[in-house]
Design a protein around this motif. Structure first.
Motif, PDB file in Angstrom:
ATOM      1  N   GLY A   1       0.822  -1.211   0.000  1.00 38.87           N
ATOM      2  CA  GLY A   1       0.000   0.000   0.000  1.00 38.87           C
ATOM      3  C   GLY A   1       0.851   1.254   0.000  1.00 38.87           C
ATOM      4  O   GLY A   1       1.798   1.362   0.795  1.00 38.87           O
ATOM      5  N   GLU A   2       0.541   2.190  -0.870  1.00 40.03           N
ATOM      6  CA  GLU A   2       1.273   3.459  -0.866  1.00 40.03           C
ATOM      7  C   GLU A   2       0.462   4.544  -1.547  1.00 40.03           C
ATOM      8  O   GLU A   2      -0.180   4.302  -2.556  1.00 40.03           O
ATOM      9  N   TRP A   3       0.453   5.741  -0.970  1.00 35.67           N
ATOM     10  CA  TRP A   3      -0.002   6.942  -1.659  1.00 35.67           C
ATOM     11  C   TRP A   3       0.765   8.133  -1.111  1.00 35.67           C
ATOM     12  O   TRP A   3       1.400   8.042  -0.055  1.00 35.67           O
TER      13      TRP A   3
ATOM     14  N   PRO B   1      -4.969   1.318   6.019  1.00 31.16           N
ATOM     15  CA  PRO B   1      -5.254   2.484   5.178  1.00 31.16           C
ATOM     16  C   PRO B   1      -5.958   3.614   5.928  1.00 31.16           C
ATOM     17  O   PRO B   1      -5.657   4.792   5.701  1.00 31.16           O
ATOM     18  N   SER B   2      -6.875   3.294   6.843  1.00 35.61           N
ATOM     19  CA  SER B   2      -7.611   4.391   7.483  1.00 35.61           C
ATOM     20  C   SER B   2      -6.705   5.192   8.412  1.00 35.61           C
ATOM     21  O   SER B   2      -6.915   6.388   8.609  1.00 35.61           O
TER      22      SER B   2
ATOM     23  N   ARG C   1      -5.338   8.006   6.320  1.00 32.72           N
ATOM     24  CA  ARG C   1      -6.321   9.014   5.952  1.00 32.72           C
ATOM     25  C   ARG C   1      -6.619   9.941   7.134  1.00 32.72           C
ATOM     26  O   ARG C   1      -6.698  11.163   7.002  1.00 32.72           O
TER      27      ARG C   1
ATOM     28  N   TRP D   1       2.149   7.928   2.633  1.00 30.39           N
ATOM     29  CA  TRP D   1       1.695   6.849   3.506  1.00 30.39           C
ATOM     30  C   TRP D   1       2.037   5.511   2.849  1.00 30.39           C
ATOM     31  O   TRP D   1       1.841   5.344   1.638  1.00 30.39           O
ATOM     32  N   ARG D   2       2.599   4.619   3.613  1.00 34.85           N
ATOM     33  CA  ARG D   2       2.843   3.258   3.133  1.00 34.85           C
ATOM     34  C   ARG D   2       2.377   2.279   4.204  1.00 34.85           C
ATOM     35  O   ARG D   2       2.496   2.563   5.406  1.00 34.85           O
TER      36      ARG D   2
ATOM     37  N   GLY E   1      -6.509  12.869   2.838  1.00 35.28           N
ATOM     38  CA  GLY E   1      -5.989  11.746   2.061  1.00 35.28           C
ATOM     39  C   GLY E   1      -5.386  12.154   0.729  1.00 35.28           C
ATOM     40  O   GLY E   1      -5.144  13.337   0.472  1.00 35.28           O
TER      41      GLY E   1
END
Lengths: 216, 854
Positions: free
Chosen positions: B224-226, B386-387, B390, B403-404, B461
């Motif tokens: 997961g990454e953004w 993930p939350s 955010r 975020w990872r 986010g």
């Protein structure tokens, strides 16, 4: 519960005047039942008539909410089970069945006890009061019950009967507590909604209602 | 009662009594909820309080091993016992059912998901089979008579252990879920759903582990990454850069009512009695688990003994008594013991987080690099990882952020959402860093939060693919809550108070920001105005203690101008016909269902006006509804609500429920069909617009007193100041704000799981080993307040509140402790007396920084 357990209470002797956790375990052993690792075990009466089984039940008369109630009770049966499953008094809740949460608190001769940790045969000749017996027969709520309604005390309320019974017991000897003292008085009861502040406010209101009722 | 055993009575500054709901008759006012009398008299029935004639009891056989394959089961001796009626095994479970979305697309069932029974237990305590017998003792004795051979399989209870090169996997196929993308849509067809996730393997390298310094979380490859903004200039220009690791505990929900369930079948329908957070929405869940049509499910759940996210639609194990009941043709009660609940009763996953944060000299978060992994248990991936990203991005309005994260499977009990899933952990990881930064930069703790906290339509986010923009919140007034809270808590006085230490006692003050999601949209409401002139609200919301099941309908009664004494609420039994209702999870109910209640009341009003015009002449808009009447504006002809309801029955069609409006959900239409003809029936979908995502916010303040000789500490005072939109029911709101704050505090005060790592066996199976806070763990006078500023994006202005306070409850105590003791005491929660004593003596955190379940 601070009771002395200086003598053994055999089943056929007069019931003890007080009950400790140690008495409970001794009572179970005296009843001839091995303490099993499996929890929450209760024998229904429906095995009667099946060959080769002996449930060891006997007919007892106990005083619950001012009435003499008769029930077939196993030797190792807890008061909570008898109340809930033999007498239909399901207001007494089981949250842990091991004296950790207080949901099953009832008054025995005015003293709060965990009904999950009291054997039914040990309360013969004593007065058991449950949440169902708190309001008057005409339906007038006990001042502590009214306090809970006045303040919207409690959330899910699964712990509520235990808290109310513990409070009523505590207030009998401490009618005018501070918030801290009343918190101590109900500290044997767990609320997982953690609504402690509102619970305490509601029970304090109940205490106030009680004092007002006794002054008129 | 000794002096020490009595709780200290602190005297916090009592705030003036707030008046909520100014200008309203019902909204914002206290009232006794209609379920309260049954609760105080012991007549309220929870699942275990039901009894049916001929009812059998069942007991579960739980796996003693954390991962194994059942090779052989011999049930002959058990079945031969008198009183034993049936045994249910995994191969008798119906196959997992696909589900159908409202737009008609199919979500394929995941065959690797959790089921009620299994032949390959993936955690100690997982149910393998169930025995039904005439009573519990017989069922338990039968369990003892079952011979069962296990083939032990590799297991792992610590997420970092399975990530090591060559580390054991919790499942035969690996240790993470892998989601394949959805196939592309056929021309003109709705986009298909992605296939169910599969299990894959994630291992980090030796170098990944070697690169982490003592106490730091290693950061290997994660799925997961953004990110948004540019981190490098932020870190380069920062006045202070902190790189911190923090670990939050696994915490069982421990609802006081376990997930007990009773079931029987009647005329082809299964009747299930169990605790659930959501009444209407539990029916489709039961139907899916049993692979039957929802019309064959009746759920009775009038009272639920707590949920906190663990009973959003009940628990999958409720199918056990349902299937056993079908097998033996008798009602079956499955009482779940406290130990069993520890295994099957759900928990919050531990998050291990590492944050690199760049601060400007004013304390603004200008760059944040966040890395988190969770200990998920063996089944479906929870959203905590993930939350957490955010919520942190919203709450601290980081100028640039990456975020990872990864959700790591282990052989520990399945997790589920717990009040503020991911939000609570993200806040608990971030807040101590903010507190440390303020100390390093010489800033006030309230001030540093004030310049970082969200305001108005605050962005949240990463950038969305759909429109290339970052989404935003509907509103945020957290700055105002922080300011008013600081004033009420007398923050400045407390900070200035000297000396901090008196004898062995040290005082510390802490403040925390907190937020979580606060509402969804698009559900239906349903009400009946009867010819007797009463208004009956059909409430499909669960009665889990929040009182939303009753409270939201106050908004409907307010619109109609009907006194509450003339209102009835039907709840708790799906045979009584409920509308399409949200699940009570994600703090969405108050927001979603006040909108639906408002829409429904507006529908009722419109129908009343039309009926009056048809009966008395004129146009509908010439009539108004008030004082239990519909009457011509400015006086003149009118009729009572009862008369209008009688007329509605005469008119039929849209007025008495025979013609539902087209946009209603099929569940609502089915309920309307069953109620049709009983009076004026109003039903409406919440079609109100909403700009932004709905969140609620809390500013939390705490003072603690630590005894540095014993390590024991008390919370002296606590205040939670909430920004939750319009207040609907002050006392219920106060219960939520403080109750969920204390749930958060439990993570600081001592709740955690402890495992025997050698056997993969849990040691903390009972309340006394994993105790939620008691009444003696919290201040005798806790305080809460709410801004009562309506959310601009919802007609009633109300948002949800269940989850937003949790992170602040946990982190305000952490921050107060570090204010008292310094930054070198703890880097994980909970903070126990031994942590404090050993770390104070050594001058550095002495707990193992990363090992799970210590």
């Amino acid at each position: 519960m601070g009771d002395s357990d200086d003598n053994d209470h055999k089943l056929n002797e007069a019931p003890p005047t007080t009950i400790s956790r140690r008495d409970l375990i001794k009572g179970v052993i005296a009843g001839g039942v091995t303490v099993s690792s499996a929890s929450y075990l209760f024998r229904a009466t429906s095995l009667l008539g099946q060959s080769g089984q002996s449930t060891g039940e006997r007919l007892l008369t106990i005083n619950v909410n001012g009435q003499l109630r008769r029930a077939d009770v196993m030797r190792q049966e807890t008061l909570a089970w008898t109340l809930r499953h033999k007498l239909g008094l399901t207001g007494t809740k089981l949250g842990c069945d091991r004296a950790e949460c207080g949901s099953c608190t009832v008054l025995i001769n005015d003293i709060p006890h965990y009904a999950c940790s009291v054997l039914t045969h040990m309360v013969r000749d004593r007065k058991v009061l449950t949440i169902e017996g708190l309001a008057s027969p005409e339906g007038k709520l006990h001042p502590v019950q009214q306090g809970v309604i006045d303040e919207q005390g409690f959330q899910c309320a699964f712990c509520m009967p235990g808290f109310i019974m513990a409070s009523v017991g505590f207030l009998k000897t401490n009618p005018n507590p501070t918030r801290g003292e009343l918190a101590f008085g109900v500290s044997g009861n767990l609320c997982r909604c953690q609504d402690y502040d509102k619970i305490l406010t509601a029970l304090m209101r109940g205490a106030e209602n009680m004092r007002r009722a006794s002054n008129v | 009662m000794s002096e020490e055993s009595v709780k200290k009575e602190s005297q916090p500054a009592k705030a003036p009594e707030r008046v909520y709901g100014v200008g309203h008759k019902l909204i914002g006012k206290d009232y006794p909820t209609p379920d309260l009398y049954a609760k105080v008299t012991g007549l309220a029935k929870y699942a275990e309080d039901y009894h049916a004639d001929g009812m059998l009891f069942c007991k579960l056989l739980l796996s003693p091993l954390p991962h194994a394959r059942v090779k052989h089961i011999d049930t002959r001796a058990a079945l031969a016992m008198p009183g034993v009626k049936a045994i249910l095994m995994a191969d008798e479970l119906p196959p997992p059912a696909d589900s159908l979305t409202d737009n008609g697309t199919v979500i394929k069932a995941n065959l690797k998901s959790e089921r009620a029974l299994t032949m390959e237990p993936l955690y100690q305590g997982e149910p393998i089979l169930a025995v039904a017998a005439v009573d519990e003792l017989t069922a338990a004795e039968a369990i003892e008579q079952i011979r069962i051979d296990f083939e032990p399989l590799p297991f792992v209870i610590d997420p970092l252990e399975t990530l090591r090169p060559g580390g054991p996997n919790p499942r035969l196929e690996g240790n993470i879920w892998v989601q394949a993308p959805a196939p592309s849509a056929a021309p003109g067809a709705p986009p298909p759903n992605p296939p169910p996730p599969t299990i894959g393997e994630l291992k980090w390298t030796k170098e990944d582990f070697a690169n982490a310094k003592e106490g730091q979380l290693p950061m290997g490859k994660v799925p997961g990454e953004w990110s948004y903004g540019d981190l490098d200039p932020g870190f380069k220009n920062a006045a202070l850069v902190l790189d911190e690791t923090f670990v939050t505990p696994d915490t069982s929900h421990q609802t006081l009512e376990t997930r007990t369930a009773m079931a029987y079948w009647q005329n082809g329908k299964v009747h299930v009695f169990t605790g659930t957070q959501s009444t209407a929405q539990t029916v489709p869940a039961i139907a899916r688990w049993l692979n039957i049509d929802p019309s064959n499910v009746v759920l009775i759940s009038e009272y639920t003994g707590g949920g906190f996210g663990s009973k959003i639609t009940g628990g999958v194990t409720l199918v056990i008594p349902a299937l056993l009941s079908k097998k033996v043709n008798a009602p079956v009660m499955m009482r779940i013991s406290r130990e069993e609940e520890t295994f099957i009763g759900r928990a919050r996953p531990s998050l291990m987080g590492r944050m690199k944060v760049g601060f400007s000299k004013e304390g603004r978060v200008i760059a944040l690099d966040m890395f988190v992994i969770s200990n998920n248990g063996p089944y479906d991936a929870n959203g905590d990882v993930p939350s957490s990203g955010r919520i942190v991005s919203l709450l601290y309005q980081c100028e640039a952020m990456r975020w990872r994260g990864a959700t790591i499977l282990t052989n520990t009990p399945p997790r589920s959402a717990q009040s503020s899933p991911g939000g609570m952990q993200g806040i608990a990881i971030m807040e101590p860093i903010i507190a440390k930064a303020a100390r390093k930069l010489g800033l006030d703790q309230v001030a540093i939060r004030r310049i970082n906290c969200p305001e108005g339509k605050a962005p949240v986010g990463p950038v969305m693919k759909s429109d290339g923009k970052r989404p935003h919140a509907t509103s945020a007034f957290l700055k105002e809550a922080l300011d008013r809270g600081a004033e009420q808590f007398k923050w400045n006085e407390r900070v200035a108070r000297t000396p901090k230490r008196s004898g062995t006692k040290v005082r510390g003050v802490g403040v925390s920001l907190s937020c979580y999601v606060g509402g969804s949209i698009g559900f239906d409401g349903l009400l009946v105005i009867t010819p007797e002139g009463r208004v009956r609200f059909q409430s499909g919301i669960g009665n889990l203690g929040t009182e939303a099941v009753m409270d939201v309908h106050r908004a409907g009664a307010e619109v109609l101008g009907v006194p509450w004494e003339k209102c009835d609420i039907t709840w708790g039994d799906t045979a009584k016909n409920f509308p399409y209702t949200c699940v009570s999870g994600g703090s969405q109910t108050t927001h979603a269902m006040t909108r639906a209640a408002y829409a429904t009341a507006m529908d009722a009003k419109k129908k009343l006006q039309e009926i009056a015009a048809k009966s008395l002449g004129g146009k509908p808009e010439n009539y108004e509804v008030a004082n239990e009447r519909v009457f011509r504006k400015g006086g003149g002809a009118g009729m009572t609500l009862g008369q209008a309801a009688a007329k509605a029955i005469q008119l039929g069609g849209v007025y008495d429920g025979h013609e539902p409006s087209a946009d209603l959900n099929k569940l609502t239409k089915a309920s309307m069909a069953a109620l049709a003809g009983q009076g004026l029936i109003a039903a409406a979908k919440d079609n109100y617009p909403r700009d932004g995502q709905t969140y609620s916010y809390v500013a939390s303040f705490a003072e603690v007193e630590v005894d540095v000789e014993t390590g024991k500490y008390y919370i002296v005072d606590f205040l939670a100041y909430a920004d939750v939109g319009s207040v609907i029911h002050p006392r219920a709101l106060g219960g939520q704000v403080l109750g969920r704050s204390v749930l958060g505090m439990g993570h600081t005060l001592g709740q955690k799981w402890v495992y025997d790592p050698h056997y993969g066996a849990m040691l903390s199976t009972r309340f006394y080993q994993n105790k939620p806070p008691t009444i003696l763990d919290v201040p005798v006078n806790m305080q809460w307040a709410a801004l009562d500023i309506p959310d601009p994006e919802t007609p009633v202005g109300a948002r949800g509140v269940g989850e937003p306070p949790v992170g602040g409850g946990c982190a305000s105590i952490l921050n107060a402790l570090s204010d008292a003791l310094g930054d070198e005491i703890f880097r994980r929660a909970p903070v126990n007396a031994d942590t404090i004593l050993t770390s104070l003596e050594a001058g550095r955190p002495m707990q193992h920084p990363l090992m799970a379940h210590i």
